[in-house]
Scaffold this motif. Structure first.
Motif, PDB file in Angstrom:
ATOM      1  N   ALA A  64       2.691  12.173 -10.462  1.00 20.69           N
ATOM      2  CA  ALA A  64       2.434  10.943 -11.499  1.00 20.69           C
ATOM      3  C   ALA A  64       3.090   9.640 -10.786  1.00 20.69           C
ATOM      4  O   ALA A  64       2.789   8.525 -11.041  1.00 20.69           O
ATOM      5  N   ALA A  65       4.085   9.832 -10.009  1.00 26.88           N
ATOM      6  CA  ALA A  65       4.420   8.915  -9.178  1.00 26.88           C
ATOM      7  C   ALA A  65       3.657   8.115  -8.216  1.00 26.88           C
ATOM      8  O   ALA A  65       3.543   6.840  -8.404  1.00 26.88           O
ATOM      9  N   VAL A  66       2.685   8.937  -7.550  1.00 28.64           N
ATOM     10  CA  VAL A  66       1.605   8.316  -6.746  1.00 28.64           C
ATOM     11  C   VAL A  66       0.851   7.327  -7.865  1.00 28.64           C
ATOM     12  O   VAL A  66       0.408   6.133  -7.388  1.00 28.64           O
ATOM     13  N   ASP A  67       0.570   7.935  -8.952  1.00 22.29           N
ATOM     14  CA  ASP A  67      -0.375   7.142 -10.012  1.00 22.29           C
ATOM     15  C   ASP A  67       0.395   5.782 -10.224  1.00 22.29           C
ATOM     16  O   ASP A  67      -0.129   4.655 -10.647  1.00 22.29           O
ATOM     17  N   TYR A  68       1.709   5.685 -10.253  1.00 25.73           N
ATOM     18  CA  TYR A  68       2.450   4.534 -10.661  1.00 25.73           C
ATOM     19  C   TYR A  68       2.675   3.785  -9.442  1.00 25.73           C
ATOM     20  O   TYR A  68       3.101   2.649  -9.761  1.00 25.73           O
ATOM     21  N   GLY A  69       2.301   3.992  -8.365  1.00 22.53           N
ATOM     22  CA  GLY A  69       2.223   3.395  -7.138  1.00 22.53           C
ATOM     23  C   GLY A  69       3.691   3.385  -6.189  1.00 22.53           C
ATOM     24  O   GLY A  69       3.645   2.647  -5.262  1.00 22.53           O
ATOM     25  N   TYR A  70       4.337   4.264  -6.407  1.00 25.02           N
ATOM     26  CA  TYR A  70       5.509   4.647  -5.654  1.00 25.02           C
ATOM     27  C   TYR A  70       5.056   4.935  -4.152  1.00 25.02           C
ATOM     28  O   TYR A  70       4.035   5.867  -4.225  1.00 25.02           O
ATOM     29  N   ARG A  71       5.860   4.746  -3.183  1.00 26.38           N
ATOM     30  CA  ARG A  71       5.819   5.246  -1.975  1.00 26.38           C
ATOM     31  C   ARG A  71       6.679   6.621  -2.073  1.00 26.38           C
ATOM     32  O   ARG A  71       7.916   6.490  -2.763  1.00 26.38           O
ATOM     33  N   ILE A  72       6.271   7.918  -1.652  1.00 27.40           N
ATOM     34  CA  ILE A  72       6.854   8.905  -1.641  1.00 27.40           C
ATOM     35  C   ILE A  72       7.266   9.581  -0.358  1.00 27.40           C
ATOM     36  O   ILE A  72       6.352   9.701   0.514  1.00 27.40           O
TER      37      ILE A  72
END
Length: 200
Positions: free
Chosen positions: A148-156
């Protein structure tokens, strides 16, 4: 593989997922090696507790309180519903509970920490574009939250020695998946490297 591509900015947030007693050896969903990764999680939190958000997986009062297949799920795991569960098992592990506050706590009813929009809104308010991720389980709530964080564009940045699962095979498969299929958006590093590269 496994190296950080750049420094971790000071506004990064450490998202610590579901490090709760219900998933420890005393709970019905025991993750056998949670205790093994706990010291690394403590080190990450201790580095910047005010930059940490803990999530807690909160089970329903009864199976019918959630929709669809969750009803079936909690009929199988009825002992984890709040009408039967010792409520103390939903707390964070004692070693982590002492950090909140200043660390924040976000309660969730499903796997993803982003499901209801509150976390994304809070992170955007903090100017956060990078997430350091620890917690349990690598192949369930960590997986759901990370994608979900990837979908929002966060660097993980996943702390590979600070995540755990009840399945070694699934844990290894997920870390391999992150490395092979999401290498642009997800980085894997150990706790010491993350702390060393985090500008807090």
């Amino acid at each position: 593989m496994g190296e950080l591509t750049q420094e971790i900015p000071s506004q990064a947030v450490h998202l610590c997922i579901d490090m709760q007693r219900i998933f420890s050896r005393e709970g019905p969903w025991a993750t056998p090696w949670m205790e093994r990764v706990l010291p690394n999680v403590v080190d990450l939190v201790g580095c910047a507790p005010e930059r940490t958000v803990f999530t807690r997986f909160i089970t329903p009062q009864r199976p019918s309180d959630l929709p669809g297949t969750w009803v079936t799920y909690y009929k199988k795991w009825r002992e984890t519903t709040r009408e039967r569960l010792d409520p103390r098992l939903l707390n964070l592990l004692p070693e982590l509970e002492r950090f909140a506050p200043p660390a924040g706590i976000l309660d969730k009813r499903v796997y993803s920490a982003f499901a209801d929009g509150r976390l994304h809104s809070e992170l955007r308010g903090r100017g956060c574009d990078t997430l350091i991720v620890s917690g349990s389980e690598t192949d369930v709530c960590v997986l759901s939250s990370v994608l979900a964080a990837v979908d929002y564009g966060y660097r993980i940045v996943i702390a590979e020695d600070a995540v755990c699962s009840s399945s070694d095979e699934a844990h290894d498969a997920m870390l391999a998946l992150y490395r092979r299929r999401f290498d642009i958006q997800i980085e894997i590093a150990n706790t010491d490297t993350i702390i060393d590269r985090w500008r807090v």
